[in-house]
Motif scaffolding. Structure first.
Motif, short mmCIF file in Angstrom:
data_model
loop_
_atom_site.label_atom_id
_atom_site.label_comp_id
_atom_site.label_asym_id
_atom_site.label_seq_id
_atom_site.Cartn_x
_atom_site.Cartn_y
_atom_site.Cartn_z
N GLY A 193 4.62 -5.76 4.42
CA GLY A 193 5.06 -5.55 3.05
C GLY A 193 4.24 -4.49 2.38
O GLY A 193 3.30 -3.93 2.97
N PRO A 194 4.53 -4.17 1.13
CA PRO A 194 3.74 -3.18 0.41
C PRO A 194 2.32 -3.68 0.20
O PRO A 194 2.08 -4.89 0.07
CB PRO A 194 4.49 -3.02 -0.92
CG PRO A 194 5.27 -4.28 -1.07
CD PRO A 194 5.63 -4.70 0.32
N VAL A 195 1.38 -2.76 0.16
CA VAL A 195 -0.04 -3.11 0.05
C VAL A 195 -0.47 -3.12 -1.41
O VAL A 195 -0.25 -2.16 -2.14
CB VAL A 195 -0.91 -2.12 0.84
CG1 VAL A 195 -2.38 -2.51 0.73
CG2 VAL A 195 -0.48 -2.09 2.30
N ALA A 222 6.09 -4.39 -8.61
CA ALA A 222 7.30 -3.88 -9.25
C ALA A 222 7.00 -2.62 -10.04
O ALA A 222 7.86 -1.74 -10.19
CB ALA A 222 7.91 -4.94 -10.16
N ALA A 223 5.77 -2.50 -10.53
CA ALA A 223 5.36 -1.31 -11.27
C ALA A 223 4.94 -0.18 -10.34
O ALA A 223 4.70 0.95 -10.80
CB ALA A 223 4.22 -1.65 -12.23
N ALA A 224 4.84 -0.47 -9.04
CA ALA A 224 4.48 0.55 -8.05
C ALA A 224 5.43 0.43 -6.87
O ALA A 224 5.03 0.08 -5.75
CB ALA A 224 3.04 0.36 -7.59
N PRO A 225 6.72 0.72 -7.08
CA PRO A 225 7.74 0.46 -6.06
C PRO A 225 7.59 1.29 -4.80
O PRO A 225 8.20 0.97 -3.78
CB PRO A 225 9.05 0.78 -6.78
CG PRO A 225 8.67 1.73 -7.87
CD PRO A 225 7.30 1.31 -8.31
N ARG A 226 6.80 2.35 -4.84
CA ARG A 226 6.63 3.20 -3.66
C ARG A 226 5.30 2.96 -2.95
O ARG A 226 4.87 3.77 -2.13
CB ARG A 226 6.78 4.66 -4.07
CG ARG A 226 8.14 5.00 -4.67
CD ARG A 226 8.24 6.44 -5.11
NE ARG A 226 8.14 7.36 -4.00
CZ ARG A 226 8.08 8.69 -4.13
NH1 ARG A 226 8.11 9.24 -5.34
NH2 ARG A 226 7.98 9.46 -3.08
N ALA A 227 4.66 1.87 -3.25
CA ALA A 227 3.39 1.57 -2.58
C ALA A 227 3.57 1.51 -1.07
O ALA A 227 4.60 1.05 -0.57
CB ALA A 227 2.83 0.24 -3.10
#
Length: 334
Positions: A61-63, A183-188
């Motif tokens: 998943g995103p970090v 959600a505030a960093a969707p491209r993490a």
């Protein structure tokens, strides 16, 4: 009964049987290749495993990295027991803070959250471009942080991701909602290889050890092996580290990474110099797993690459499967 077409079977059948006998004798299967005897179909993919913990069946998943307060008034912690990785680092006055790293498995909230430091920028670049939750940063450091390879998610950028708790006084009561932060960093960046190797089997060698303590000038991290839980139980400043959920903080693997800790160009409000922890380079390490201690070497050539840990003979030193704690400590202290 219809017997059409069956008269030719003895001749064709003999050929087929003979061919099958040849294939069996050479260990092959019909339609297989010469190496491995696999059929024409692609082999089944291996189960997914977390690059941070080695746990099977974990989707990457995103970090999300979160800067955690670690002075006595900030304890007990919330959500740290759910982190894949926890880094311990020195801050001003010889105290410590934590960087908890999550991917895929997110607690409801994490904290208490505190401010970022310059060392965090180098440490976190190995994750690609992760999201970073933190309470703030001094004005001189802000341009460096905003230009770094990460997505800053302080309260000013995502107020809906933060809330103050009523259980303790500020500044030790700020908590982060991980889902809202991501959600505030969707491209993490998605979790990927950072150099760790895992194996459930304990490697040969090592020295049997039941406990180990790492001391900073004004903080201490203790680790005690529990054979019943198969984990190293964490103590902070001599006290068992138990989270607000009643769960003892623990790790399958503990890495004591000896690094250079030098003064930076930054100071806190009291005028104390902010330490800079260098995590790019190479040096010695001590890896604790399965009730044993292993001498190791670490190497991280650049900030954008992961950290490799190897045995004295140069072979990769595998970690135990499960959460990892990395204590970054000065090479002249233990």
């Amino acid at each position: 009964m219809d017997t059409r077409g069956r008269r030719a079977w003895p001749a064709r059948g003999a050929v087929v049987v003979a061919l099958l006998l040849v294939l069996v004798s050479c260990g092959c299967q019909p339609g297989g290749d010469e190496e491995g005897g696999r059929g024409a179909e692609s082999p089944s993919p291996s189960p997914t495993a977390s690059p941070f913990t080695g746990e099977a069946g974990v989707e990457a998943g995103p970090v999300l990295a979160v800067k955690i307060d670690n002075v006595r008034p900030a304890r007990p912690h919330t959500g740290v027991e759910d982190a894949d990785l926890v880094y311990a680092e020195r801050v001003e006055s010889g105290l410590s803070r934590l960087v908890a790293v999550y991917s895929g498995r997110l607690p409801e909230r994490v904290g208490p959250v505190r401010s970022a430091r310059e060392s965090d920028l180098e440490l976190l670049e190995q994750f690609g471009r992760p999201a970073l939750g933190y309470s703030g940063v001094q004005s001189r450091l802000r341009p460096l942080l905003e230009a770094a390879s990460l997505y800053p998610v302080p309260p000013s950028a995502a107020p809906e991701a933060y809330a103050r708790g009523g259980d303790r006084p500020a500044p030790h009561n700020l908590y982060l909602r991980p889902e809202a932060a991501l959600a505030a960093a969707p491209r993490a960046s998605t979790a990927a290889d950072i150099g760790f190797v895992f194996d459930e089997r304990r490697p040969a060698g090592g020295e049997a050890r039941e406990r180990h303590t790492v001391r900073y000038p004004a903080a201490a991290f203790g680790f005690e092996w529990s054979s019943g839980e198969g984990r190293w139980l964490v103590s902070l400043d001599g006290e068992p580290a138990v989270g607000t959920a009643g769960v003892r903080l623990s790790a399958a693997t503990v890495v004591v990474q000896y690094v250079t800790v030098r003064g930076s160009d930054f100071r806190d409000r009291g005028g104390n110099v902010t330490p800079y922890t260098e995590t790019v380079g190479s040096g010695d390490a001590l890896v604790l797993r399965d009730g044993h201690a292993y001498r190791a070497r670490w190497e991280r050539p650049t900030a954008s690459t992961g950290t490799r840990f190897s045995s004295p003979d140069g072979s990769p030193l595998p970690f135990a499967v499960g959460p990892v704690w990395v204590v970054l400590t000065s090479a002249d202290r233990d």
